[in-house]
Design a protein around this motif. Structure first.
Motif, PDB file in Angstrom:
ATOM      1  N   VAL A 267      20.286  50.739  48.609  1.00 57.69           N
ATOM      2  CA  VAL A 267      20.403  50.251  48.012  1.00 57.69           C
ATOM      3  C   VAL A 267      20.155  48.465  48.244  1.00 57.69           C
ATOM      4  O   VAL A 267      21.004  47.556  48.995  1.00 57.69           O
ATOM      5  CB  VAL A 267      21.917  49.803  47.178  1.00 57.69           C
ATOM      6  N   ALA A 268      19.440  47.839  47.588  1.00 61.58           N
ATOM      7  CA  ALA A 268      19.280  46.550  47.417  1.00 61.58           C
ATOM      8  C   ALA A 268      20.367  45.372  46.735  1.00 61.58           C
ATOM      9  O   ALA A 268      20.071  46.150  45.295  1.00 61.58           O
ATOM     10  CB  ALA A 268      17.570  46.334  47.314  1.00 61.58           C
ATOM     11  N   VAL A 269      20.694  44.854  47.028  1.00 55.69           N
ATOM     12  CA  VAL A 269      21.426  43.863  46.243  1.00 55.69           C
ATOM     13  C   VAL A 269      21.548  42.028  46.039  1.00 55.69           C
ATOM     14  O   VAL A 269      20.877  41.976  47.405  1.00 55.69           O
ATOM     15  CB  VAL A 269      23.357  44.087  46.312  1.00 55.69           C
ATOM     16  N   VAL A 270      21.332  41.722  45.117  1.00 56.07           N
ATOM     17  CA  VAL A 270      21.386  40.638  44.523  1.00 56.07           C
ATOM     18  C   VAL A 270      22.542  40.223  44.045  1.00 56.07           C
ATOM     19  O   VAL A 270      23.371  40.525  43.068  1.00 56.07           O
ATOM     20  CB  VAL A 270      20.193  39.314  43.969  1.00 56.07           C
ATOM     21  N   ASP A 271      23.945  39.306  44.604  1.00 53.77           N
ATOM     22  CA  ASP A 271      25.049  39.179  44.185  1.00 53.77           C
ATOM     23  C   ASP A 271      25.051  37.717  44.138  1.00 53.77           C
ATOM     24  O   ASP A 271      24.782  36.378  44.746  1.00 53.77           O
ATOM     25  CB  ASP A 271      25.815  38.890  45.007  1.00 53.77           C
ATOM     26  N   ALA A 272      25.041  37.525  41.995  1.00 51.86           N
ATOM     27  CA  ALA A 272      24.705  36.045  42.604  1.00 51.86           C
ATOM     28  C   ALA A 272      25.590  35.542  41.397  1.00 51.86           C
ATOM     29  O   ALA A 272      25.754  35.464  39.256  1.00 51.86           O
ATOM     30  CB  ALA A 272      23.440  35.518  41.016  1.00 51.86           C
ATOM     31  N   GLY A 273      27.076  35.746  41.792  1.00 55.50           N
ATOM     32  CA  GLY A 273      27.962  35.134  40.245  1.00 55.50           C
ATOM     33  C   GLY A 273      29.605  36.074  40.657  1.00 55.50           C
ATOM     34  O   GLY A 273      29.228  36.508  41.769  1.00 55.50           O
ATOM     35  N   SER A 274      30.349  36.232  39.605  1.00 52.13           N
ATOM     36  CA  SER A 274      31.341  36.916  39.588  1.00 52.13           C
ATOM     37  C   SER A 274      31.465  38.724  39.863  1.00 52.13           C
ATOM     38  O   SER A 274      32.551  39.200  40.183  1.00 52.13           O
ATOM     39  CB  SER A 274      32.437  36.246  38.369  1.00 52.13           C
ATOM     40  N   PRO A 275      30.563  39.271  39.181  1.00 51.06           N
ATOM     41  CA  PRO A 275      30.563  40.925  38.720  1.00 51.06           C
ATOM     42  C   PRO A 275      30.796  41.039  40.438  1.00 51.06           C
ATOM     43  O   PRO A 275      30.278  41.270  41.631  1.00 51.06           O
ATOM     44  CB  PRO A 275      29.732  41.281  38.522  1.00 51.06           C
ATOM     45  N   VAL A 288      33.361  46.636  48.291  1.00 52.66           N
ATOM     46  CA  VAL A 288      32.480  46.367  48.807  1.00 52.66           C
ATOM     47  C   VAL A 288      32.240  44.659  49.158  1.00 52.66           C
ATOM     48  O   VAL A 288      31.329  44.813  47.953  1.00 52.66           O
ATOM     49  CB  VAL A 288      31.064  47.321  48.744  1.00 52.66           C
ATOM     50  N   PRO A 289      32.240  43.980  49.802  1.00 50.30           N
ATOM     51  CA  PRO A 289      31.788  42.873  49.537  1.00 50.30           C
ATOM     52  C   PRO A 289      30.075  41.912  50.148  1.00 50.30           C
ATOM     53  O   PRO A 289      29.448  42.621  50.759  1.00 50.30           O
ATOM     54  CB  PRO A 289      32.827  41.526  51.160  1.00 50.30           C
ATOM     55  N   PHE A 290      29.780  41.186  49.027  1.00 47.98           N
ATOM     56  CA  PHE A 290      28.149  40.722  49.304  1.00 47.98           C
ATOM     57  C   PHE A 290      28.330  39.056  49.390  1.00 47.98           C
ATOM     58  O   PHE A 290      30.001  38.526  49.050  1.00 47.98           O
ATOM     59  CB  PHE A 290      27.782  40.903  47.903  1.00 47.98           C
ATOM     60  N   ASP A 291      27.424  38.740  50.058  1.00 50.04           N
ATOM     61  CA  ASP A 291      27.064  37.106  50.086  1.00 50.04           C
ATOM     62  C   ASP A 291      27.365  36.694  48.876  1.00 50.04           C
ATOM     63  O   ASP A 291      26.034  36.975  47.873  1.00 50.04           O
ATOM     64  CB  ASP A 291      26.434  36.906  51.305  1.00 50.04           C
ATOM     65  N   HIS A 292      28.385  35.620  48.238  1.00 47.05           N
ATOM     66  CA  HIS A 292      28.225  35.299  46.819  1.00 47.05           C
ATOM     67  C   HIS A 292      27.216  34.414  46.652  1.00 47.05           C
ATOM     68  O   HIS A 292      26.988  33.119  47.546  1.00 47.05           O
ATOM     69  CB  HIS A 292      29.516  34.904  46.408  1.00 47.05           C
ATOM     70  N   GLN A 293      25.901  34.320  45.465  1.00 45.14           N
ATOM     71  CA  GLN A 293      24.934  33.320  46.115  1.00 45.14           C
ATOM     72  C   GLN A 293      25.233  32.506  44.588  1.00 45.14           C
ATOM     73  O   GLN A 293      25.994  32.897  43.346  1.00 45.14           O
ATOM     74  CB  GLN A 293      23.732  33.971  46.116  1.00 45.14           C
ATOM     75  N   LEU A 294      24.503  31.114  44.235  1.00 43.08           N
ATOM     76  CA  LEU A 294      24.361  30.848  42.666  1.00 43.08           C
ATOM     77  C   LEU A 294      24.574  31.575  41.916  1.00 43.08           C
ATOM     78  O   LEU A 294      23.384  32.080  41.472  1.00 43.08           O
ATOM     79  CB  LEU A 294      23.607  29.524  42.774  1.00 43.08           C
ATOM     80  N   PRO A 295      25.055  31.309  41.057  1.00 43.62           N
ATOM     81  CA  PRO A 295      24.684  31.998  39.241  1.00 43.62           C
ATOM     82  C   PRO A 295      23.335  31.451  38.943  1.00 43.62           C
ATOM     83  O   PRO A 295      23.104  30.683  39.285  1.00 43.62           O
ATOM     84  CB  PRO A 295      26.146  31.860  38.740  1.00 43.62           C
ATOM     85  N   LEU A 296      23.181  32.018  38.182  1.00 43.62           N
ATOM     86  CA  LEU A 296      21.517  31.642  37.278  1.00 43.62           C
ATOM     87  C   LEU A 296      21.382  30.692  36.203  1.00 43.62           C
ATOM     88  O   LEU A 296      23.104  30.580  35.909  1.00 43.62           O
ATOM     89  CB  LEU A 296      21.151  32.838  35.990  1.00 43.62           C
ATOM     90  N   GLY A 297      20.646  29.696  36.758  1.00 49.53           N
ATOM     91  CA  GLY A 297      20.504  28.545  35.788  1.00 49.53           C
ATOM     92  C   GLY A 297      21.894  26.979  36.249  1.00 49.53           C
ATOM     93  O   GLY A 297      21.693  26.528  35.573  1.00 49.53           O
ATOM     94  N   MET A 298      22.077  27.564  37.707  1.00 45.88           N
ATOM     95  CA  MET A 298      23.415  26.758  37.504  1.00 45.88           C
ATOM     96  C   MET A 298      22.479  25.274  38.637  1.00 45.88           C
ATOM     97  O   MET A 298      22.708  23.872  37.835  1.00 45.88           O
ATOM     98  CB  MET A 298      24.395  27.096  38.979  1.00 45.88           C
ATOM     99  N   PHE A 299      21.699  25.264  38.915  1.00 43.59           N
ATOM    100  CA  PHE A 299      20.699  24.421  40.108  1.00 43.59           C
ATOM    101  C   PHE A 299      19.068  24.448  39.599  1.00 43.59           C
ATOM    102  O   PHE A 299      18.976  25.795  39.846  1.00 43.59           O
ATOM    103  CB  PHE A 299      21.246  24.433  41.243  1.00 43.59           C
ATOM    104  N   GLU A 300      18.244  23.387  39.757  1.00 40.71           N
ATOM    105  CA  GLU A 300      16.979  23.370  39.814  1.00 40.71           C
ATOM    106  C   GLU A 300      16.547  24.755  41.387  1.00 40.71           C
ATOM    107  O   GLU A 300      17.443  23.938  42.228  1.00 40.71           O
ATOM    108  CB  GLU A 300      15.861  22.568  39.834  1.00 40.71           C
ATOM    109  N   ASP A 301      15.769  25.020  41.584  1.00 37.49           N
ATOM    110  CA  ASP A 301      15.476  25.917  42.248  1.00 37.49           C
ATOM    111  C   ASP A 301      15.602  26.647  43.310  1.00 37.49           C
ATOM    112  O   ASP A 301      15.396  26.213  44.606  1.00 37.49           O
ATOM    113  CB  ASP A 301      14.450  24.498  43.216  1.00 37.49           C
ATOM    114  N   THR A 302      16.725  27.245  43.127  1.00 42.21           N
ATOM    115  CA  THR A 302      17.153  28.012  43.784  1.00 42.21           C
ATOM    116  C   THR A 302      16.418  29.270  44.678  1.00 42.21           C
ATOM    117  O   THR A 302      16.421  29.906  44.164  1.00 42.21           O
ATOM    118  CB  THR A 302      19.030  28.627  43.256  1.00 42.21           C
TER     119      THR A 302
END
Length: 399
Positions: A267-275, A288-302
């Protein structure tokens, strides 16, 4: 042409709003059936709502304490014998695992429905397929699903969803959200191809129509990227750019993306926020913990990065939005002392083994019912979304 093929042709040729009438006429001609009732499950998964005029005479029936609800829940026919020797057979109407409703058929005496069940189930399968096609052109079936009026935001969100259950040999996925008739920013999506199952659980910030518009933009951006052949990180990046271009950082979307490789269980995962995600393996429940990355649309060029883990046959995964795991217990005067914590801290993990015998399609609604009890029936302060994934693995492949 045999009778079933003739029925399929009649359904395809009928006006979209007349499907229930075509089935009723066929069952009367073939079996001498009396009343034939088609019901659709409501958005809240609590009642089965009448579609045709005959069923309207009796009104909605509960999913939890009615013969129709028993057939819907078990996904098996349920027969009620009548005093005159006749019988009423209640059957599930389901398409590829997505539970649409029930069909009830009154058979005249002397009735022995056992031999008729295979043919009646074929009728229900054909009817379910045609309902899905007919919904492009008529509101009849969508209206039947409403126990009350939807808000405009909820109307937008339900039209965005792929369904509530998806079943294949390798997996079963089910999802539900509350408040069903006033949902705002929470949503989910899935797609199953020959190689992959891709899931998305999204949560657009804000209230009402603003949250619904934001989630619609993010979901369609993710679909656009997926259909362009991008990997999960690429999907997140394109959707991030779409949201930022529209809102310039003033609004954002939390999302959890997962892509299951059907042949291996990777399973490939991208964690970008709260779920968040929990795994149930046997009776063990772990977050199952993941590295929390920035939510979509918060900053440019994430820039987004993928992680991975592996599921085994028999694993169950549960995904919850913050409206589930971050919900506090009910008012202190109504809630026992051990409910002072938030639902996701311990109560959710304690409850999940008790749902082990339920199919994945029914687990989300069961969890949300428990959440309602936990908060002492207090109104939800946020959307609550639950998705359940049962992983069976590739048929015939061990390990």
């Amino acid at each position: 042409m045999d009778r079933f093929a003739a029925l399929q042709q009649a359904l395809r040729s009928a006006p979209p709003h007349a499907l229930a009438r075509v089935v009723a006429e066929e069952l009367r001609d073939r079996y001498g059936a009396g009343r034939v009732e088609l019901r659709m499950i409501d958005y809240g998964m609590k009642s089965l709502q009448p579609v045709d005029g005959h069923a309207a005479e009796t009104g909605p029936v509960s999913v939890h304490d009615s013969p129709q609800g028993r057939a819907f829940g078990s996904q098996e026919p349920f027969t009620v014998q009548q005093p005159d020797g006749g019988a009423v057979v209640h059957l599930p109407v389901t398409l590829r695992g997505d539970r649409l409703g029930t069909l009830s058929v009154e058979l005249p005496p002397p009735a022995d429905p056992g031999g008729l069940l295979p043919a009646l189930r074929q009728v229900c399968e054909a009817l379910g397929h045609e309902i899905l096609v007919a919904e492009r052109d008529t509101d009849v079936f969508l209206l039947a699903r409403r126990a009350s009026r939807l808000t405009l935001a909820a109307e937008m969100q339900w039209q965005l969803l792929p369904g509530r259950t998806c079943v294949r040999d390798e997996f079963e996925v089910g999802a539900h959200l509350e408040p069903a008739y006033a949902i705002r920013g929470d949503s989910f999506d899935w797609e199953a191809s020959e190689r992959y199952l891709t899931l998305a659980v999204t949560n657009g910030m804000g209230e009402g129509i603003e949250a619904a518009l934001l989630t619609n933009l993010a979901t369609n951006a993710l679909r656009n990227a997926r259909r362009a052949g991008l990997d999960l990180a690429g999907q997140a990046t394109l959707a991030d750019q779409a949201v930022y271009a529209q809102y310039r950082g003033a609004a954002y979307v939390s999302v959890l993306l997962l892509r299951f490789e059907l042949a291996t269980g990777r399973v490939a995962v991208v964690d970008a926020g709260s779920p968040r995600l929990w795994r149930i393996r046997g009776r063990d429940v772990v977050a199952v913990p993941f590295d929390h990355q920035l939510p979509l649309g918060m900053f440019e060029d994430t820039v987004y990065a993928e992680e991975s883990f592996t599921v085994r046959p028999g694993d169950r995964l549960l995904i919850g939005s913050d409206g589930v795991y971050d919900t506090p217990s009910g008012p202190a005067e109504e809630a026992p002392p051990d409910r002072s914590e938030k639902y996701g801290e311990r109560a959710l993990a304690r409850s999940l083994p008790g749902h082990r015998l339920l199919p994945a399609g029914l687990v989300p609604a069961a969890v949300l019912r428990e959440l309602a009890t936990y908060r002492a029936e207090a109104p939800l302060q946020d959307d609550a979304l639950v998705m359940c994934v049962d992983w069976h693995g590739t048929p015939g492949k061990a390990g």
